[in-house]
Enzyme design. Structure first.
Site, PDB file in Angstrom:
ATOM      1  N   SER A 159       0.858  -1.190   0.000  1.00  0.00           N
ATOM      2  CA  SER A 159       0.000   0.000   0.000  1.00  0.00           C
ATOM      3  C   SER A 159       0.890   1.234   0.000  1.00  0.00           C
ATOM      4  O   SER A 159       2.034   1.188   0.460  1.00  0.00           O
ATOM      5  CB  SER A 159      -0.842  -0.002   1.275  1.00  0.00           C
ATOM      6  OG  SER A 159      -1.474   1.244   1.459  1.00  0.00           O
ATOM      7  N   TYR A 185      -2.633  15.602  12.873  1.00  0.00           N
ATOM      8  CA  TYR A 185      -3.553  16.698  12.546  1.00  0.00           C
ATOM      9  C   TYR A 185      -2.818  18.010  12.292  1.00  0.00           C
ATOM     10  O   TYR A 185      -3.426  19.073  12.217  1.00  0.00           O
ATOM     11  CB  TYR A 185      -4.573  16.882  13.684  1.00  0.00           C
ATOM     12  CG  TYR A 185      -5.368  15.627  13.925  1.00  0.00           C
ATOM     13  CD1 TYR A 185      -6.474  15.315  13.136  1.00  0.00           C
ATOM     14  CD2 TYR A 185      -4.976  14.713  14.900  1.00  0.00           C
ATOM     15  CE1 TYR A 185      -7.179  14.147  13.322  1.00  0.00           C
ATOM     16  CE2 TYR A 185      -5.677  13.542  15.094  1.00  0.00           C
ATOM     17  CZ  TYR A 185      -6.780  13.259  14.305  1.00  0.00           C
ATOM     18  OH  TYR A 185      -7.462  12.092  14.492  1.00  0.00           O
TER      19      TYR A 185
HETATM   20  N1  LIG Z   1      -8.816  -0.928  -0.226  1.00  0.00           N
HETATM   21  C1  LIG Z   1      -7.821  -0.085  -0.346  1.00  0.00           C
HETATM   22  O1  LIG Z   1      -8.040   1.127  -0.556  1.00  0.00           O
HETATM   23  C2  LIG Z   1      -6.392  -0.545  -0.242  1.00  0.00           C
HETATM   24  C3  LIG Z   1      -5.369   0.404  -0.401  1.00  0.00           C
HETATM   25  C4  LIG Z   1      -4.046  -0.016  -0.291  1.00  0.00           C
HETATM   26  C5  LIG Z   1      -3.764  -1.347  -0.013  1.00  0.00           C
HETATM   27  N2  LIG Z   1      -4.784  -2.252   0.155  1.00  0.00           N
HETATM   28  C6  LIG Z   1      -4.423  -3.636   0.486  1.00  0.00           C
HETATM   29  O2  LIG Z   1      -5.207  -4.532  -0.291  1.00  0.00           O
HETATM   30  C7  LIG Z   1      -5.394  -5.761   0.422  1.00  0.00           C
HETATM   31  C8  LIG Z   1      -6.850  -6.176   0.336  1.00  0.00           C
HETATM   32  O3  LIG Z   1      -7.629  -5.194   0.959  1.00  0.00           O
HETATM   33  P1  LIG Z   1      -9.177  -4.949   0.675  1.00  0.00           P
HETATM   34  O4  LIG Z   1      -9.336  -3.514   0.450  1.00  0.00           O
HETATM   35  O5  LIG Z   1      -9.708  -5.910  -0.294  1.00  0.00           O
HETATM   36  O6  LIG Z   1      -9.750  -5.241   2.158  1.00  0.00           O
HETATM   37  P2  LIG Z   1     -10.861  -6.213   2.739  1.00  0.00           P
HETATM   38  O7  LIG Z   1     -12.084  -6.161   1.886  1.00  0.00           O
HETATM   39  O8  LIG Z   1     -10.993  -5.892   4.175  1.00  0.00           O
HETATM   40  O9  LIG Z   1     -10.188  -7.621   2.547  1.00  0.00           O
HETATM   41  C9  LIG Z   1      -9.123  -8.009   3.377  1.00  0.00           C
HETATM   42  C10 LIG Z   1      -9.187  -9.486   3.567  1.00  0.00           C
HETATM   43  O10 LIG Z   1      -8.176  -9.876   4.495  1.00  0.00           O
HETATM   44  C11 LIG Z   1      -8.725 -10.812   5.353  1.00  0.00           C
HETATM   45  N3  LIG Z   1      -8.035 -10.940   6.629  1.00  0.00           N
HETATM   46  C12 LIG Z   1      -7.856 -10.016   7.591  1.00  0.00           C
HETATM   47  N4  LIG Z   1      -7.226 -10.563   8.641  1.00  0.00           N
HETATM   48  C13 LIG Z   1      -7.004 -11.864   8.325  1.00  0.00           C
HETATM   49  C14 LIG Z   1      -6.426 -12.960   8.996  1.00  0.00           C
HETATM   50  N5  LIG Z   1      -5.945 -12.850  10.248  1.00  0.00           N
HETATM   51  N6  LIG Z   1      -6.354 -14.145   8.370  1.00  0.00           N
HETATM   52  C15 LIG Z   1      -6.857 -14.297   7.130  1.00  0.00           C
HETATM   53  N7  LIG Z   1      -7.440 -13.310   6.446  1.00  0.00           N
HETATM   54  C16 LIG Z   1      -7.519 -12.110   7.043  1.00  0.00           C
HETATM   55  C17 LIG Z   1     -10.147 -10.340   5.567  1.00  0.00           C
HETATM   56  O11 LIG Z   1     -10.908 -11.391   6.114  1.00  0.00           O
HETATM   57  P3  LIG Z   1     -12.292 -11.095   6.873  1.00  0.00           P
HETATM   58  O12 LIG Z   1     -13.270 -10.766   5.790  1.00  0.00           O
HETATM   59  O13 LIG Z   1     -12.549 -12.404   7.566  1.00  0.00           O
HETATM   60  O14 LIG Z   1     -12.045  -9.949   7.805  1.00  0.00           O
HETATM   61  C18 LIG Z   1     -10.517  -9.970   4.150  1.00  0.00           C
HETATM   62  O15 LIG Z   1     -10.931 -11.098   3.446  1.00  0.00           O
HETATM   63  C19 LIG Z   1      -4.867  -5.516   1.834  1.00  0.00           C
HETATM   64  O16 LIG Z   1      -3.603  -6.126   1.976  1.00  0.00           O
HETATM   65  C20 LIG Z   1      -4.739  -4.002   1.923  1.00  0.00           C
HETATM   66  O17 LIG Z   1      -3.719  -3.601   2.814  1.00  0.00           O
HETATM   67  C21 LIG Z   1      -6.083  -1.880   0.040  1.00  0.00           C
END
Ligand SMILES: NC(=O)c1ccc[n+]([C@@H]2O[C@H](COP(=O)([O-])OP(=O)(O)OC[C@H]3O[C@@H](n4cnc5c(N)ncnc54)[C@H](OP(=O)(O)O)[C@@H]3O)[C@@H](O)[C@H]2O)c1
Length: 328
Positions: A159, A185
Site C-alpha cells: 500500500s 492533525y
Molecule cells: N482498499 C484499499 O483502498 C487498499 C489500499 C491499499 C492497499 N490495500 C491492500 O489490499 C489488500 C486487500 O484489501 P481490501 O481492500 O480488499 O480489504 P478487505 O475487503 O478488508 O479484505 C481483506 C481481507 O483480508 C482478510 N483478513 C484479515 N485478517 C485476516 C487474517 N488474520 N487471516 C486471514 N485473512 C484475514 C479479511 O478477512 P475477513 O473478511 O474475515 O475480515 C478480508 O478477506 C490488503 O492487503 C490491503 O492492505 C487496500
C-alpha cells in the site's frame, strides 16, 4: 539503474482487461483474503483466465459464497475454499500441510488496516502479525510447492500506506514507542505518550510486504520464484472498517495523482493481476507497482511511488532473519 517497467494499462484498467488474452489453464493459484474486497476480483479474474483458484480465508461461509459467485460469473468449476487465519500460526501450518502439488501464483492479499491495538497470543502486534508474519510463514511454508511450479510468482499486496513508516527494528511490536497523537492533525503540541499508533503499525507492515518481495526474489530466483509488491489504489472495502469517513476524505484529498478518486474493486484488483500474470514481468522481482506500472521513487510530500527504505536490500535481509527468529 534498471529502467521502470511500463505497460499499456492504467489506473482505470480492470483485472479482467489486464488478464485478457492470457491463458492460465493448468496453473494453480492461492489468494489470501479472497472472499472480500479486491481479493474477490483478483480471484475472479484469475479463475476467468482458466486457473484453479483457492480462496484462503478465515470466514469459510463467505469463502463458499464467493466461490459460488465466481463460478456463476466465470463458469469455472475450479474455485476452492480453504481455511486460513494468518494471525494464527497453527492455522498457517495446517494450510501449508494440506497443500498438495505445485503452486504457480501466491497472492498475499489479505490485510488489516489501522486497527486498534491488538496482539496475537504470542504478543505480536496484530497488523504486523497478519499482514507480514502470517504471509511470511505461508510463503516460506509453500516454498517447495512454488519451486515445483516452475516460474512461480508471489504477489505481495502492499500500500502507499508504506510511506508512513519503515520497519522499526528496535520496536517492531510497539512495546516501547512513544508518539505524538496530535502530529497527524498538523497540530503537534509535543505531547508524547507511550502508545500504539494504528497508522504507523499499518505503514510498518506494508513496508514489510515490499521488503519481503525484495528478499524472497534474492533468495528464490534460482528456484524460478519471483516476488513483486504493489499498491492497488484506493478502493472502498471492508478494509476501512476502523477509519472514519472524515479521515478517509482527508486521506484521499492528500493522495493526489491521476485516476479516479476511488477505484472500483475490479480496478483495484488490476495491479495484483498484472503482477501475477503479465509476460512483461517474466523473471522480474523485487519491485513495486502501482496503477498497473512499476512505480518510481516517492517524491517528498506526495503519496505516490516507493520509499527507498522499502527497497533497501539490507533491511530486506534483516527483516527476513527477524521473521525467521520470531516464528521459530
Ligand atoms: N482498499 C484499499 O483502498 C487498499 C489500499 C491499499 C492497499 N490495500 C491492500 O489490499 C489488500 C486487500 O484489501 P481490501 O481492500 O480488499 O480489504 P478487505 O475487503 O478488508 O479484505 C481483506 C481481507 O483480508 C482478510 N483478513 C484479515 N485478517 C485476516 C487474517 N488474520 N487471516 C486471514 N485473512 C484475514 C479479511 O478477512 P475477513 O473478511 O474475515 O475480515 C478480508 O478477506 C490488503 O492487503 C490491503 O492492505 C487496500
Amino acid at each position: 539503474m534498471t529502467s521502470l517497467i511500463t505497460t499499456p494499462f492504467t489506473a482505470e484498467s480492470t483485472a479482467e482487461e489486464v488478464v485478457d488474452g492470457i491463458d492460465l489453464a493448468g496453473r494453480r493459484v492461492v489468494v489470501t483474503g479472497g472472499a472480500s474486497g479486491i481479493g474477490i476480483e483478483t480471484a475472479r479474474a484469475l479463475a476467468g483466465a482458466g486457473a484453479e483458484v483457492t480462496l484462503a480465508v478465515r470466514n469459510l461461509e463467505a469463502g463458499e459464497r464467493t466461490a459460488e459467485d465466481i463460478t456463476a460469473t466465470t463458469g469455472s468449476k475450479q474455485v476452492l475454499v480453504a481455511p486460513l487465519d494468518l494471525a494464527d500460526q497453527a492455522s498457517v501450518a495446517s494450510f501449508v500441510a494440506s497443500w498438495d502439488g505445485p503452486l504457480h501464483i501466491l497472492v498475499n492479499n489479505a490485510g488489516l488496516m489501522a486497527s486498534p491495538e491488538m496482539r496475537t497470543p504470542e504478543g505480536w502486534e496484530m497488523q504486523f502479525a497478519t499482514n507480514h508474519l502470517g504471509h511470511f510463514a505461508l510463503a516460506t511454508g509453500l516454498h517447495g510447492a512454488l519451486a515445483a511450479g516452475g516460474g512461480a510468482r508471489i504477489v505481495s499486496v502492499s500500500s502507499s500506506g508504506h510511506l508512513r513508516s519503515p520497519v522499526v527494528f528496535s520496536d517492531i511490536h510497539f512495546r516501547q514507542r512513544a508518539y505524538d497523537p496530535w502530529a497527524a492533525y498538523g497540530q503537534s503540541i509535543h505531547f508524547r505518550q507511550r502508545a500504539y499508533d494504528p497508522w504507523a503499525a499499518y505503514g510498518q507492515s506494508k513496508t514489510a510486504n515490499v521488503l519481503f518481495a525484495v528478499e524472497a526474489t534474492k533468495r528464490w530466483a534460482d528456484d524460478g520464484i519471483t516476488a513483486n509488491a504493489l499498491m492497488p489504489g484506493g478502493i472502498r472495502t471492508n478494509l476501512q472498517r476502523y477509519v472514519t469517513d472524515a479521515e478517509l476524505d482527508r486521506m484521499r484529498a492528500q493522495a493526489g495523482g491521476g485516476g479516479p478518486a476511488w477505484k472500483t474493486p475490479e480496478q483495484g484488483a488490476a495491479t495484483s493481476v498484472l503482477v501475477a500474470t503479465s509476460p512483461l514481468l517474466d523473471g522480474v522481482g523485487g519491485r513495486y507497482f502501482e496503477d498497473c506500472n512499476e512505480a518510481g521513487p516517492n517524491q517528498p510530500g506526495t503519496r505516490r511511488g516507493v520509499a527507498a527504505y522499502a527497497l533497501d536490500p539490507d533491511a530486506a535481509e534483516r527483516l527476513w532473519q527477524v521473521s525467521v527468529q520470531t516464528l521459530a
